[in-house]
Enzyme design. Structure first.
Site: not given
Lengths: 508, 91
Positions: B14-16
């Site tokens: 769940l990266h930016l």
């Protein structure tokens, strides 16, 4: 004066590369009345303004720039974030001024992100600060200052990554308007640093208090590899700096681009393989027979189309017949308007037909030996009459190679979007010595101050307008002149195939 | 209230940018959205909150929707995560 002493600056290495140049303080200007306490609408307006500014940045660059699109998505997300904007809104409703409320929310978000204890999240704190600075600028009606028309080393507190890209990528065929970045905040994991690294732009972060210590125009040397810079370097500092490694700006991608001068259509593809930025000069005189007669329109169009088709989405500058054989002062170049109007019209039509066969290529129609804007207007009339209606229109270019053109350049620049400088002719016409005559060869000194006075004038005038200016001619091929040409505002040099960087490689 | 669990399948977690897409989808529904990946629960409409979860590939997201259109919202978010955030390059 003590502040002129060489001053080392130690920061955080964010993006590698070396650069030398003049500082420009990138601080917002034009402060308006700050909105008062409780003005929630001022926050909403600022958020909307920043959001609007984000959108075109991504789209204008097309799908090619995935990074910018990604960045805009993230910033849009932050602009709707309850932990950031929601918190600021609540603070304003609680009686805070919008500027204070944004500051409070940014500080809280920064603390939260740094508190996670993950270096990537800590870097996001710098991105949030950057967005906060932008919101402040919007709240205060501040604008980014326009950059001076020469490459600079930018000094700022923070710079949002997308703004950096707007500033730091070459416009058209030009050089980078920004050579390096010195930031008071930020580290190597910020979006700004990541994008700068991808684009080869040196960045030093963490230079606290720098903006208060420097003035616009201060000389500075930047070593992005080490995170060190030298303010007000003296000769010794300059010598040491250059001993350590080459300037990033010595490279064609970041300083003068290397374009190719060619004589044959087939050479266009060779130039591309060897890494040319574009075709600076396709001299079409090779198509003429010994009496100066041109091939039929269809055959000419074939030749031009072959060159254009080698550069889809690139730029090919095609020079009209120049007839150098008529002598330096004879009925050459654009003077064909009077001495060979039929041939000129045919050439224009052939170029137009070729353009239709390479619609993705930018064709610059380059007029040689121009001395007056009237000549460009007359050429434009020929183009209007002969250019096929269904062909993409050409980009108007002028070859600046007479002292008359160099000295009265503005009316010419009003009419063109591209400039090529023919230094061989400019020199021989300036010193009045025929370059074909060995008896006066010694007078053709490429270092002649008069030539460089003209070049300085041309480079500055073009840079002021953001018009790409490519120096073609023997002196452009000599590396020792390039830094000087770049500093004068020129965006590229046109060199022969043998002088292209990739010419030694096996595929060349 | 509707609750769903879904595993993160894309390589970067769940990266930016993925979080930004999540927030965009969640923001399209009127219900409240809470997300956790462990003990910590955050506002599913907050990019900062979501990215602070540091949810990696293989971890399980617990999504809790409460309010109007909660079922649709939960289904849309579940599909987004389960499909690995389609449309995001190098997700």
């Amino acid at each position: 004066m003590p502040h002129r002493q060489p001053t080392p600056l130690h920061g955080v290495a964010c993006a590698p590369g070396r650069a030398a140049g003049r500082l420009f303080r990138f601080v917002p200007v034009g402060v308006a009345r700050p909105p008062g306490p409780g003005e929630v609408e001022a926050l909403e307006r600022a958020v909307a303004e920043v959001r609007t500014a984000l959108a075109p940045a991504g789209e204008a660059r097309g799908s090619a720039d995935e990074d910018l699109t990604a960045l805009a998505d993230v910033q849009r997300g932050l602009l709707a974030d309850p932990l950031l904007i929601g918190r600021a809104r609540e603070a304003i409703q609680g009686g805070a001024s919008p500027v204070d409320a944004v500051e409070e929310a940014v500080v809280a978000a920064e603390a939260m992100l740094r508190g996670i204890g993950d270096p990537v999240m800590a870097a996001r704190a710098d991105d949030v600060r950057s967005l906060g600075d932008r919101l402040h600028a919007a709240l205060l009606g501040q604008l980014h200052p326009p950059l001076p028309p020469w490459p600079v080393i930018l000094c700022a507190r923070t710079i949002p990554a997308d703004v950096l890209l707007e500033l730091a990528v070459p416009r058209g065929a030009g050089p980078r308007p920004v050579r390096a970045l010195l930031l008071e905040r930020g580290g190597p994991l910020t979006h700004t640093a990541i994008l700068a690294r991808q684009r080869g732009l040196p960045v030093i972060g963490g230079l606290e208090g720098l903006l208060d210590r420097v003035r616009d125009g201060d000389a500075v040397l930047v070593d992005g590899d080490r995170g060190e810079a030298v303010l007000h370097p003296d000769r010794e500092a300059i010598r040491r700096f250059h001993e350590r490694g080459p300037l990033r700006t010595d490279r064609p991608a970041s300083a003068l681009q290397q374009w190719a001068n060619i004589d044959l259509p087939e050479d266009a593809a060779v130039a591309r393989r060897r890494g040319a930025a574009g075709i600076a000069l396709f001299r079409t005189d090779g198509l003429l027979d010994r009496r100066g007669a041109a091939p039929p329109v269809a055959a000419q169009a074939d030749a031009y189309a072959r060159a254009l088709q080698a550069w889809p989405h690139g730029t090919v500058v095609i020079r009209l017949f120049d007839d150098p054989g008529t002598g330096p002062l004879g009925p050459r170049g654009i003077r064909a308007l009077d001495h060979a109007p039929a041939r000129l019209g045919d050439q224009v039509e052939a170029l137009g037909r070729a353009a239709a066969r390479a619609p993705d290529t930018h064709l610059v129609l380059l007029a040689p030996m121009v001395t007056s804007p009237v000549e460009l207007d007359r050429l434009a009339a020929v183009v209007a009459a002969r250019w096929p209606a269904d062909s993409p229109p050409p980009i108007a270019g002028v070859m600046v190679e007479t002292p008359a053109a160099a000295l009265d350049l503005d009316p010419l620049l009003d009419r063109v979007a591209h400039v090529a400088v023919g230094t061989n002719d400019l020199l021989q016409l300036t010193v009045g010595a025929d370059r074909e005559d060995p008896a006066v060869a010694a007078l053709l000194d490429a270092e002649h101050p008069a030539l460089w006075t003209l070049l300085e004038r041309i480079g500055q005038r073009c840079a002021e307008r953001g018009i790409p200016a490519i120096v073609c001619g023997a002196l452009a091929a000599e590396p020792r002149h390039r830094a000087r040409l770049a500093s004068l505002g020129f965006t590229g040099v046109g060199v022969g195939l043998a002088d292209l960087p990739g010419s030694a490689s096996p595929q060349g | 209230m509707t609750q769903v669990e879904v595993d993160i399948v894309n390589a970067l977690g769940l990266h930016l940018r993925a979080a930004a897409r999540f927030v965009e989808v969640a923001g399209g529904y009127p219900c409240a959205v809470k997300v956790s990946a462990g003990a910590h629960e955050v506002d599913g409409k907050s990019l900062l909150g979501l990215s602070s979860l540091l949810a990696r590939q293989g971890s399980t997201l617990h999504i809790r929707c409460d309010g109007p259109e909660e079922g649709e919202c939960a289904a849309a978010l579940r599909a987004l995560v389960a499909d690995g955030f389609p449309g995001i390059k190098s997700a």
